[in-house]
Design an enzyme around this catalytic site. Structure first.
Site, PDB file in Angstrom:
ATOM      1  CG  ASP A  21      -5.889 -30.024 -16.600  1.00 37.20           C
ATOM      2  OD1 ASP A  21      -4.695 -30.542 -15.980  1.00 37.20           O
ATOM      3  OD2 ASP A  21      -6.784 -30.836 -16.934  1.00 37.20           O
ATOM      4  NE  ARG A  25      -3.940 -34.928 -18.825  1.00 38.45           N
ATOM      5  CZ  ARG A  25      -4.937 -34.402 -19.171  1.00 38.45           C
ATOM      6  NH1 ARG A  25      -5.572 -34.742 -20.248  1.00 38.45           N
ATOM      7  NH2 ARG A  25      -5.248 -33.204 -18.302  1.00 38.45           N
ATOM      8  CB  SER A  66      -6.531 -26.150  -6.895  1.00 40.41           C
ATOM      9  OG  SER A  66      -6.276 -27.669  -6.755  1.00 40.41           O
ATOM     10  CD  GLU A  68      -9.872 -28.504  -4.403  1.00 41.20           C
ATOM     11  OE1 GLU A  68      -9.177 -27.864  -5.085  1.00 41.20           O
ATOM     12  OE2 GLU A  68     -10.763 -28.222  -3.826  1.00 41.20           O
ATOM     13  CG  ASN A  69      -3.487 -28.541  -7.493  1.00 40.45           C
ATOM     14  OD1 ASN A  69      -3.223 -27.602  -8.348  1.00 40.45           O
ATOM     15  ND2 ASN A  69      -3.805 -29.802  -8.071  1.00 40.45           N
ATOM     16  CD1 TRP A  70      -2.866 -26.429  -0.525  1.00 33.66           C
ATOM     17  CD2 TRP A  70      -0.781 -26.902  -0.431  1.00 33.66           C
ATOM     18  NE1 TRP A  70      -2.410 -25.376  -0.556  1.00 33.66           N
ATOM     19  CE2 TRP A  70      -1.023 -25.419  -0.478  1.00 33.66           C
ATOM     20  CE3 TRP A  70       0.576 -26.844  -0.213  1.00 33.66           C
ATOM     21  CZ2 TRP A  70       0.063 -24.253  -0.453  1.00 33.66           C
ATOM     22  CZ3 TRP A  70       1.577 -26.139  -0.305  1.00 33.66           C
ATOM     23  CH2 TRP A  70       1.459 -24.787  -0.254  1.00 33.66           C
ATOM     24  CB  SER A 195     -11.131 -28.033 -11.530  1.00 32.02           C
ATOM     25  OG  SER A 195     -11.169 -29.225 -12.477  1.00 32.02           O
TER      26      SER A 195
HETATM   27  C1  FPP Z   1      -2.158 -28.728 -14.190  1.00 39.09           C
HETATM   28  O1  FPP Z   1      -1.545 -29.793 -14.968  1.00 39.09           O
HETATM   29  C2  FPP Z   1      -1.277 -27.858 -13.977  1.00 39.09           C
HETATM   30  C3  FPP Z   1      -0.754 -27.488 -12.617  1.00 39.09           C
HETATM   31  C4  FPP Z   1      -1.152 -28.272 -11.417  1.00 39.09           C
HETATM   32  C5  FPP Z   1       0.439 -26.762 -12.534  1.00 39.09           C
HETATM   33  C6  FPP Z   1       0.489 -25.368 -13.533  1.00 39.09           C
HETATM   34  C7  FPP Z   1       1.389 -24.547 -12.949  1.00 39.09           C
HETATM   35  C8  FPP Z   1       2.523 -24.111 -13.939  1.00 39.09           C
HETATM   36  C9  FPP Z   1       1.935 -24.044 -15.392  1.00 39.09           C
HETATM   37  C10 FPP Z   1       3.641 -23.333 -13.482  1.00 39.09           C
HETATM   38  C11 FPP Z   1       3.225 -21.990 -13.053  1.00 39.09           C
HETATM   39  C12 FPP Z   1       4.319 -21.107 -12.728  1.00 39.09           C
HETATM   40  C13 FPP Z   1       4.212 -19.767 -12.311  1.00 39.09           C
HETATM   41  C14 FPP Z   1       5.638 -19.110 -12.268  1.00 39.09           C
HETATM   42  C15 FPP Z   1       2.987 -19.196 -11.793  1.00 39.09           C
HETATM   43  P1  FPP Z   1      -1.500 -31.402 -14.556  1.00 39.09           P
HETATM   44  O2  FPP Z   1      -0.219 -31.365 -13.576  1.00 39.09           O
HETATM   45  O3  FPP Z   1      -2.689 -31.519 -13.709  1.00 39.09           O
HETATM   46  O4  FPP Z   1      -1.582 -32.127 -15.637  1.00 39.09           O
HETATM   47  P2  FPP Z   1      -2.018 -33.444 -15.885  1.00 39.09           P
HETATM   48  O5  FPP Z   1      -3.676 -33.383 -16.002  1.00 39.09           O
HETATM   49  O6  FPP Z   1      -2.057 -33.900 -17.447  1.00 39.09           O
HETATM   50  O7  FPP Z   1      -1.549 -34.522 -15.059  1.00 39.09           O
END
Ligand code: FPP
Length: 250
Positions: A21, A25, A66, A68-70, A195
């Protein structure tokens, strides 16, 4: 002394689960687009996989997307899918003897991502040094609902009696049936929740939360998490005295 120097190499966790996560940010703090945070996050994932394998961790399971990320904006979802497609490089898994696996509702992924993913899964299936599992379009509630349906189907077909259902039956119906439960779960980015990630599997997992945004999570940060894990007493519902006795009988 660094955390890496302080590690007990006889007590490295066999399985580490990670909630990566803080990409968004991290990007915002640097005046960049969220997508750049995910690109940096993918690079951290590559490095973490290497460090974990070097330390002797056998299984690393990361939450990349996840169910939910969709619901995130199309631009971000499409960017993440494009990043996945680009980063799924079989060479990395073969050169490092790492088996690649995926858990989740993969039918929802774009076909070209699914094809490349399945190719990496099948080609790397015999690799031995470690297993990287990426949770994609995954959530525990989705997984447990699916497992319940699979078990209900077996009961309906007369292959399983209700009295025969145990926690092992459920373990075997989950997407994670091929791996041990996580010993340690790391969540970066400062939030202290699970989560919808590996809720059944983390029944006795040690939880470690840190404020570091995922793109900044380096080898020393990983070693600090493992060092903290090594300071804890895992009792699995028993008393300290019972654990001490078990250890002395080993
Ligand atoms: C959460 O951070 C992260 C994600 C939803 C995506 C994670 C994906 C990667 C690290 C790339 C994966 C790559 C491969 C090849 C598997 P956030 O976007 O929710 O961060 P925030 O809470 O600061 O907004």
């Amino acid at each position: 002394m660094t955390y890496k120097e302080q590690l007990d190499y006889n007590r490295i966790p066999q399985h580490i689960a990670i909630i990566m996560d803080g990409n968004g940010r991290w990007a915002k703090a640097k005046g960049k687009q969220r997508g750049e945070g995910h690109i940096a996050g993918a690079s951290t994932l590559h490095d973490t996989m290497m460090h974990a394998a070097q330390l002797g961790v056998k299984y690393v399971t990361v939450y990349a997307f996840s169910t939910e990320n969709w619901t995130r904006p199309d631009e971000e979802v499409n960017g993440l899918m494009a990043l996945l497609f680009e980063k799924l490089d079989l060479g990395i898994f073969m050169d490092n003897d790492i088996r690649f696996c995926v858990i989740g509702d993969t039918d929802r992924l774009p076909e070209k991502v699914r094809e490349r993913m399945n190719y990496c899964i099948s080609q790397s299936a015999g690799n031995q040094r470690g297993t990287l599992t990426v949770a994609l379009s995954y959530s525990s509630k989705w997984e447990l609902t699916r497992a319940t349906k699979l078990i209900a189907e077996q009961v309906k077909e007369g292959k399983l009696a209700i009295d025969e259902i145990t926690d092992k039956t459920i373990d075997e119906a989950l997407c994670t049936s091929f791996m041990p439960d996580p010993d340690l779960l790391i969540r970066t980015g400062g939030e202290t929740r699970l989560s919808n990630y590996l809720l059944w599997q983390c029944a006795y997992t040690e939880l470690y939360f840190c404020d570091t945004y995922w793109p900044d999570f380096d080898e020393e940060a990983l070693c600090k998490a493992i060092y903290t894990f090594q300071q804890r007493e895992r009792r699995f519902g028993k008393t300290s005295e019972q654990i001490a006795e078990e250890n002395s009988n080993r």
